[in-house]
Design an enzyme around this catalytic site. Structure first.
Site, mmCIF file in Angstrom:
data_model
loop_
_atom_site.group_PDB
_atom_site.id
_atom_site.type_symbol
_atom_site.label_atom_id
_atom_site.label_comp_id
_atom_site.label_asym_id
_atom_site.label_seq_id
_atom_site.Cartn_x
_atom_site.Cartn_y
_atom_site.Cartn_z
ATOM 1 N N GLU A 181 0.832 -1.208 0.000
ATOM 2 C CA GLU A 181 0.000 0.000 0.000
ATOM 3 C C GLU A 181 0.869 1.261 0.000
ATOM 4 O O GLU A 181 0.600 2.225 0.712
ATOM 5 C CB GLU A 181 -0.943 -0.003 1.214
ATOM 6 C CG GLU A 181 -1.905 -1.181 1.223
ATOM 7 C CD GLU A 181 -2.811 -1.203 2.441
ATOM 8 O OE1 GLU A 181 -3.994 -1.531 2.291
ATOM 9 O OE2 GLU A 181 -2.325 -0.909 3.552
ATOM 10 N N GLU A 256 -6.586 -7.610 -0.854
ATOM 11 C CA GLU A 256 -7.170 -7.540 0.484
ATOM 12 C C GLU A 256 -8.658 -7.242 0.356
ATOM 13 O O GLU A 256 -9.047 -6.166 -0.101
ATOM 14 C CB GLU A 256 -6.494 -6.472 1.350
ATOM 15 C CG GLU A 256 -5.078 -6.798 1.764
ATOM 16 C CD GLU A 256 -4.496 -5.788 2.747
ATOM 17 O OE1 GLU A 256 -5.273 -4.961 3.291
ATOM 18 O OE2 GLU A 256 -3.272 -5.813 2.977
#
Length: 620
Positions: A181, A256
């Site tokens: 991320e 995710e």
């Protein structure tokens, strides 16, 4: 005879070589799907972390994963667990990531490896080791040479453990994530490419990918490598987004997907709607997308490894030790209603003739009505060797990562006014001559307290706790702990500090006495104040062993050791009111429990329940 023996030996060697060759697979990126041995493979993955699960239960959790229909496990690797001190690596016990992956292979599961080494994961400092912060100018997640050297050294050591387990070498690791991320933090493509080069140097020669939230992907993806998306579960949007940054093609992987959420101290237990989640999962699988549910099984963040969130809009917020996550498999590894709904969805998508294995039985649980805490070790009677400096030192400058530090200084004259701690990290109890006068909490933006002393030569004591370093967002680089600046009284800096370190890497070495002792030599007082911090110790035997949950209602704030294991933290404010105790860490005779409480005292008993309490709030 010798010729026959040689022939048999040669046959064994050739047969073994052929089996080894047969076990090798190829894994590649197709235009729309992943390709295993040239055939489409839809990854149905669930996240689990070896460090959050007792090693004794790794295989059991893998069997549960297979029973729900997963074919893959996603897993982070925590740098601060693997390298607790510079150059000292720990791949033993619960940190044995290679064995975790080998067990997954034995249970028929592929692995998506996420060693980043930044992980977020509601984990202390996002997985970075605290000792990086000893260099106050170091910038993590950057081209800072000091950071890159430490990063490279770690990844090279990790590569020795894990490169042989890649699918390219006959193992079950299909692909490896670089960074994590990153778009939420920066947009330095050169830095991202340095990550790639380090991973390749470490022998991680398989498929590499990045993952980011939808709005973060432009900053966080690395051109030429598969960009995967977090937190998006609408198939058309997933495909459009990945197409945009991957030359108009897939494969399409939701790295995710959140069928649950984590908990923070002082906020209600998080969760999600199982029926709605099952519907979303069905839509994703029907569209042919691959998916990794974060989490399939959260487990427990043991020791002092919980992280914290903080942003420009939201205050500091530390996370609980329970990482139940409202996941399909609960904190203790038992299937939930969500598990069975997901299993039914996945079953619909099996090929003709395929069947899921039966769901393993739940673990037995026990309750223990009364464990006597017969001894106590008042913290202020166990101070140890001091560190003396004119100005207070932060944890890192004291060469301490976690736990507590007691800061003391003497007020030569009577004083009245505002005592203020500049940049308190993160929680403090304040004392005058050993009597607590108040609590300061970074969550609540409390950093000062009024004092009024009529006597001279009184000792100010400030017991500061690292409540969890920030694991996500712009404040990741500002993570030094303790009193990080100065202490002032009526805007005048206090100097002449005597500091005592309590890292609590172990609870041995403390001097215990009967719990009802009232007079001892101690820190500027001879009378034990029952409110003052202390460790409480007891032993107990068991007839039957099973999973259980320490009932911490009635206690204040602290942590618990059981048979040498730091089970994690508790805090009366909730929502977590119990601490999970795995049966594997219990024994029938002479179990030793040690409870540290910094807020409440005079504890003489503790009990356990046969179920968790994870959604009970208390008034602060």
């Amino acid at each position: 005879m010798k010729r026959i023996g040689f022939t048999i030996l040669l046959l064994f060697i050739v047969t073994g070589f052929c089996i080894a060759q047969k076990a090798r697979h190829t894994f590649a990126l197709g235009d729309s799907t992943f390709l295993l041995d040239g055939k489409p493979l839809q990854l149905i993955s669930g996240e689990m972390h070896c460090t959050r699960i007792p090693r004794e239960y790794w295989r059991a959790r893998m069997k549960m994963a297979k029973a729900m229909g997963l074919n893959t496990i996603g897993t982070y690797v925590f740098w601060n667990a693997q390298e607790p001190e510079p150059g000292k690596y720990d791949f033993s016990g619960n940190n044995d990531i290679a064995e975790f992956i080998r067990i997954a292979k034995e249970e028929g599961l592929w692995v998506v490896l996420r060693p980043s080494p930044y992980v977020c994961a509601e984990w202390e400092f996002g997985g970075y080791p605290w000792w990086l912060l000893k260099n106050k100018t170091m910038k993590v997640r950057s081209q800072d040479p000091a950071f890159l050297k430490a990063y490279r050294d770690y990844i090279l050591h990790l590569g020795k453990q894990l490169a042989p387990l890649l699918v390219t070498h006959g193992g079950n690791i299909l692909m490896v994530q670089i960074e994590n991320e990153y778009g939420s933090y920066g947009d330095d493509k050169t830095y991202l490419d340095i990550n790639r080069k380090i991973f390749r140097e470490a022998g991680l020669d398989g498929v590499l990918f990045t993952c980011d939230g939808p709005s973060q992907m432009p900053r966080g993806y690395l051109p030429g490598y598969l960009p995967c998306v977090n937190g998006l579960d609408k198939p058309a949007e997933v495909k459009a987004l990945i197409n945009k940054y991957h030359d108009g093609k897939g494969p399409y992987y939701i790295s995710e997907w959140y069928p649950g959420w984590f908990d923070s101290w002082g906020t209600p237990h998080a969760g999600s709607n199982a029926n709605e989640d099952a519907k979303k999962l069905d839509e994703v699988l029907s569209a042919g997308l691959s998916i990794n549910m974060y989490m399939f099984h959260g487990g427990t963040t043991r020791g002092f490894m919980n992280g914290a969130n903080m942003s420009t809009h939201d205050p500091y917020s530390p996370q609980t030790s329970s990482y139940d996550y409202d996941a399909p498999l609960d904190e203790s590894g038992n299937p939930t209603a969500k598990f069975y709904k997901f299993r039914a969805v996945i079953e619909k998508h099996l090929a003709t003739g395929e069947h899921l294995p039966p769901v393993p039985a739940k673990m037995p649980t026990i309750s223990i009505n009364d464990i006597k805490l017969s001894e106590s070790a008042p913290l202020f009677a166990n101070l140890g060797s001091p560190v003396i400096e004119q100005h207070p030192l932060c944890f890192e400058d004291l060469n301490q990562g976690y736990g507590f530090v007691l800061y003391t200084t003497t007020l030569r004259d009577a004083a009245k006014g505002l005592l203020k701690i500049d940049q308190l990290r993160d929680y403090a109890t304040v004392y005058i001559n050993g009597k607590r006068i108040g609590v300061l909490d970074r969550r609540l933006k409390q950093d000062s307290i009024e004092i009024d002393t009529t006597k001279s030569n009184l000792v100010i004591g400030i017991l500061v706790e690292n409540n969890g370093r920030i694991n996500y967002g712009p404040y990741l680089t500002d993570n030094r702990q303790g009193i990080t600046e100065k202490v002032t009284l009526n805007n005048k800096e206090l100097t002449g500090w005597i500091m005592f370190k309590f890292p609590f890497t172990t609870v041995s070495g403390f001097k215990y006495m009967p719990v009802n002792t009232t007079v001892i030599p101690g820190w500027h007082t001879t009378v034990i104040n029952p409110e003052n911090p202390a460790l409480y110790k007891g032993t107990f035997d068991l007839t039957n062993i099973g999973d259980t949950y320490l009932d911490m209602r009635g206690f204040g704030k602290g942590f618990v050791f059981l048979n040498g294991h730091n089970l994690g933290k508790y805090w009366y404010i909730g929502p977590q009111q119990t601490i999970y105790v795995p049966a594997a860490w219990l024994r029938k005779s002479h179990n030793e429990i040690v409870v540290f409480d910094e807020l409440k005292g005079n504890h003489q008993h503790i009990s356990t329940l046969d179920h968790p309490v994870l959604n009970e709030m208390a008034k602060e």
